[in-house]
Design a protein around this motif. Structure first.
Motif, PDB file in Angstrom:
ATOM      1  N   CYS A  85      -1.650   0.867  -9.595  1.00 30.28           N
ATOM      2  CA  CYS A  85      -2.395   0.830  -8.336  1.00 30.28           C
ATOM      3  C   CYS A  85      -3.893   0.867  -8.586  1.00 30.28           C
ATOM      4  O   CYS A  85      -4.350   1.159  -9.692  1.00 30.28           O
ATOM      5  CB  CYS A  85      -2.052   2.065  -7.488  1.00 30.28           C
ATOM      6  SG  CYS A  85      -0.314   2.286  -7.118  1.00 30.28           S
ATOM      7  N   SER A  86      -4.637   0.612  -7.525  1.00 35.02           N
ATOM      8  CA  SER A  86      -6.080   0.858  -7.509  1.00 35.02           C
ATOM      9  C   SER A  86      -6.412   1.492  -6.166  1.00 35.02           C
ATOM     10  O   SER A  86      -5.678   1.325  -5.191  1.00 35.02           O
ATOM     11  CB  SER A  86      -6.857  -0.448  -7.713  1.00 35.02           C
ATOM     12  OG  SER A  86      -6.540  -1.385  -6.709  1.00 35.02           O
TER      13      SER A  86
ATOM     14  N   LEU B 286       0.835  -1.205   0.000  1.00 32.70           N
ATOM     15  CA  LEU B 286       0.000   0.000   0.000  1.00 32.70           C
ATOM     16  C   LEU B 286       0.869   1.254   0.000  1.00 32.70           C
ATOM     17  O   LEU B 286       1.962   1.270   0.566  1.00 32.70           O
ATOM     18  CB  LEU B 286      -0.893   0.045   1.249  1.00 32.70           C
ATOM     19  CG  LEU B 286      -1.878  -1.098   1.461  1.00 32.70           C
ATOM     20  CD1 LEU B 286      -2.523  -0.979   2.837  1.00 32.70           C
ATOM     21  CD2 LEU B 286      -2.935  -1.099   0.366  1.00 32.70           C
TER      22      LEU B 286
ATOM     23  N   THR C 158      -5.643   5.811   0.066  1.00 29.01           N
ATOM     24  CA  THR C 158      -4.766   4.646   0.184  1.00 29.01           C
ATOM     25  C   THR C 158      -4.867   3.864  -1.112  1.00 29.01           C
ATOM     26  O   THR C 158      -5.969   3.544  -1.572  1.00 29.01           O
ATOM     27  CB  THR C 158      -5.177   3.769   1.381  1.00 29.01           C
ATOM     28  OG1 THR C 158      -5.178   4.581   2.554  1.00 29.01           O
ATOM     29  CG2 THR C 158      -4.216   2.613   1.567  1.00 29.01           C
ATOM     30  N   LEU C 159      -3.717   3.564  -1.698  1.00 29.44           N
ATOM     31  CA  LEU C 159      -3.652   2.868  -2.978  1.00 29.44           C
ATOM     32  C   LEU C 159      -3.071   1.475  -2.800  1.00 29.44           C
ATOM     33  O   LEU C 159      -2.039   1.301  -2.148  1.00 29.44           O
ATOM     34  CB  LEU C 159      -2.780   3.658  -3.965  1.00 29.44           C
ATOM     35  CG  LEU C 159      -3.169   5.111  -4.205  1.00 29.44           C
ATOM     36  CD1 LEU C 159      -2.150   5.780  -5.121  1.00 29.44           C
ATOM     37  CD2 LEU C 159      -4.571   5.222  -4.772  1.00 29.44           C
ATOM     38  N   ARG C 160      -3.727   0.486  -3.387  1.00 30.71           N
ATOM     39  CA  ARG C 160      -3.206  -0.882  -3.421  1.00 30.71           C
ATOM     40  C   ARG C 160      -2.252  -0.969  -4.599  1.00 30.71           C
ATOM     41  O   ARG C 160      -2.604  -0.639  -5.723  1.00 30.71           O
ATOM     42  CB  ARG C 160      -4.360  -1.868  -3.595  1.00 30.71           C
ATOM     43  CG  ARG C 160      -3.971  -3.302  -3.892  1.00 30.71           C
ATOM     44  CD  ARG C 160      -3.509  -4.068  -2.710  1.00 30.71           C
ATOM     45  NE  ARG C 160      -4.516  -4.151  -1.671  1.00 30.71           N
ATOM     46  CZ  ARG C 160      -4.656  -5.158  -0.855  1.00 30.71           C
ATOM     47  NH1 ARG C 160      -3.848  -6.198  -0.952  1.00 30.71           N
ATOM     48  NH2 ARG C 160      -5.562  -5.140   0.089  1.00 30.71           N
ATOM     49  N   ILE C 161      -1.025  -1.399  -4.343  1.00 29.51           N
ATOM     50  CA  ILE C 161      -0.009  -1.506  -5.392  1.00 29.51           C
ATOM     51  C   ILE C 161      -0.074  -2.907  -5.993  1.00 29.51           C
ATOM     52  O   ILE C 161       0.032  -3.903  -5.284  1.00 29.51           O
ATOM     53  CB  ILE C 161       1.393  -1.225  -4.825  1.00 29.51           C
ATOM     54  CG1 ILE C 161       1.454   0.188  -4.250  1.00 29.51           C
ATOM     55  CG2 ILE C 161       2.457  -1.430  -5.907  1.00 29.51           C
ATOM     56  CD1 ILE C 161       2.703   0.471  -3.453  1.00 29.51           C
ATOM     57  N   HIS C 162      -0.245  -2.951  -7.314  1.00 32.54           N
ATOM     58  CA  HIS C 162      -0.320  -4.234  -8.020  1.00 32.54           C
ATOM     59  C   HIS C 162       1.011  -4.587  -8.683  1.00 32.54           C
ATOM     60  O   HIS C 162       1.386  -5.762  -8.716  1.00 32.54           O
ATOM     61  CB  HIS C 162      -1.445  -4.205  -9.053  1.00 32.54           C
ATOM     62  CG  HIS C 162      -2.784  -3.937  -8.437  1.00 32.54           C
ATOM     63  ND1 HIS C 162      -3.460  -4.868  -7.694  1.00 32.54           N
ATOM     64  CD2 HIS C 162      -3.536  -2.809  -8.403  1.00 32.54           C
ATOM     65  CE1 HIS C 162      -4.597  -4.337  -7.248  1.00 32.54           C
ATOM     66  NE2 HIS C 162      -4.652  -3.098  -7.668  1.00 32.54           N
TER      67      HIS C 162
ATOM     68  N   PHE D 172       4.350   2.623 -10.584  1.00 33.79           N
ATOM     69  CA  PHE D 172       3.453   1.689  -9.909  1.00 33.79           C
ATOM     70  C   PHE D 172       2.149   1.595 -10.697  1.00 33.79           C
ATOM     71  O   PHE D 172       1.704   2.593 -11.271  1.00 33.79           O
ATOM     72  CB  PHE D 172       3.076   2.186  -8.503  1.00 33.79           C
ATOM     73  CG  PHE D 172       4.224   2.372  -7.563  1.00 33.79           C
ATOM     74  CD1 PHE D 172       4.735   1.296  -6.843  1.00 33.79           C
ATOM     75  CD2 PHE D 172       4.783   3.619  -7.364  1.00 33.79           C
ATOM     76  CE1 PHE D 172       5.785   1.471  -5.953  1.00 33.79           C
ATOM     77  CE2 PHE D 172       5.828   3.807  -6.474  1.00 33.79           C
ATOM     78  CZ  PHE D 172       6.330   2.727  -5.769  1.00 33.79           C
TER      79      PHE D 172
ATOM     80  N   GLU E  65      -7.819   1.832  -2.732  1.00 30.70           N
ATOM     81  CA  GLU E  65      -8.184   0.915  -1.656  1.00 30.70           C
ATOM     82  C   GLU E  65      -9.176   1.567  -0.694  1.00 30.70           C
ATOM     83  O   GLU E  65     -10.157   0.963  -0.285  1.00 30.70           O
ATOM     84  CB  GLU E  65      -6.912   0.494  -0.905  1.00 30.70           C
ATOM     85  CG  GLU E  65      -7.141  -0.445   0.239  1.00 30.70           C
ATOM     86  CD  GLU E  65      -7.143  -1.900  -0.191  1.00 30.70           C
ATOM     87  OE1 GLU E  65      -7.370  -2.742   0.683  1.00 30.70           O
ATOM     88  OE2 GLU E  65      -6.930  -2.212  -1.375  1.00 30.70           O
TER      89      GLU E  65
END
Length: 174
Positions: free
Chosen positions: A125-126, A56, A140-144, A123, A128
């Motif tokens: 991301c999506s 994250l 808050t970003l979820r890192i893929h 990155f 979160e």
């Protein structure tokens, strides 16, 4: 001089607080994605790595941002750490009007994340979660995925302007 605020006392002077915040250097990132096939993006000077497990990061954006209102709905966001030399890209992406991507070298992933090329890190991301924080939102970003080019130095925002990171020359470490 910075004034402090106590319950029931006078509030902080906005200019003094802005000057105080300006002494804290921060990296500059581009947050971009495809909306209906068109690149949409903005420059952000508050990017914070948050967690390795789960992966994250967080950004802070003004609640009034029309660009974030679009980006937050996209399934994939490209977060590009801008490099020294990307000052014009940062200014273009921070502009209120005009084509923010004119003259920028960009790449788009199959998921629709848009990256500015030439920076030290990219990155995918999506979103979160979002949390209200005064006149800003903490997203808050979820890192893929993450891709780093450690030899490229980042752009830094400091005292309301841009600066470059300067590495010690080899053999001159302190």
């Amino acid at each position: 001089m910075i004034t402090t605020s106590r319950p029931g006392g006078p509030g902080l002077d906005e200019r003094s607080l802005r000057d105080a915040f300006g002494t804290c250097p921060s990296g500059v990132v581009a947050v971009c994605g495809l909306a209906d096939g068109v690149p949409v993006g903005m420059a952000v000077s508050t990017f914070v790595p948050v967690s390795l497990d789960p992966p994250l990061a967080a950004i802070c954006v003004q609640r009034t941002s029309r660009t974030w209102a679009v980006l937050r709905t996209l399934p994939a966001l490209g977060v590009s750490v801008l490099a020294g030399g990307h000052e014009d890209a940062a200014r273009a992406l921070a502009a209120r009007d005009g084509d923010r991507f004119a003259g920028l070298a960009i790449d788009t992933t199959p998921e629709g994340a848009v990256h500015v090329l030439g920076g030290p890190t990219r990155f995918v991301c999506s979103l979160e979660a979002e949390t209200g924080a005064g006149d800003h939102l903490i997203a808050t970003l979820r890192i893929h995925t993450a891709r780093a080019e450690p030899a490229i130095d980042p752009l830094v925002f400091h005292r309301s302007g841009f600066a470059r990171v300067s590495r010690p020359r080899e053999g001159n470490s302190r």
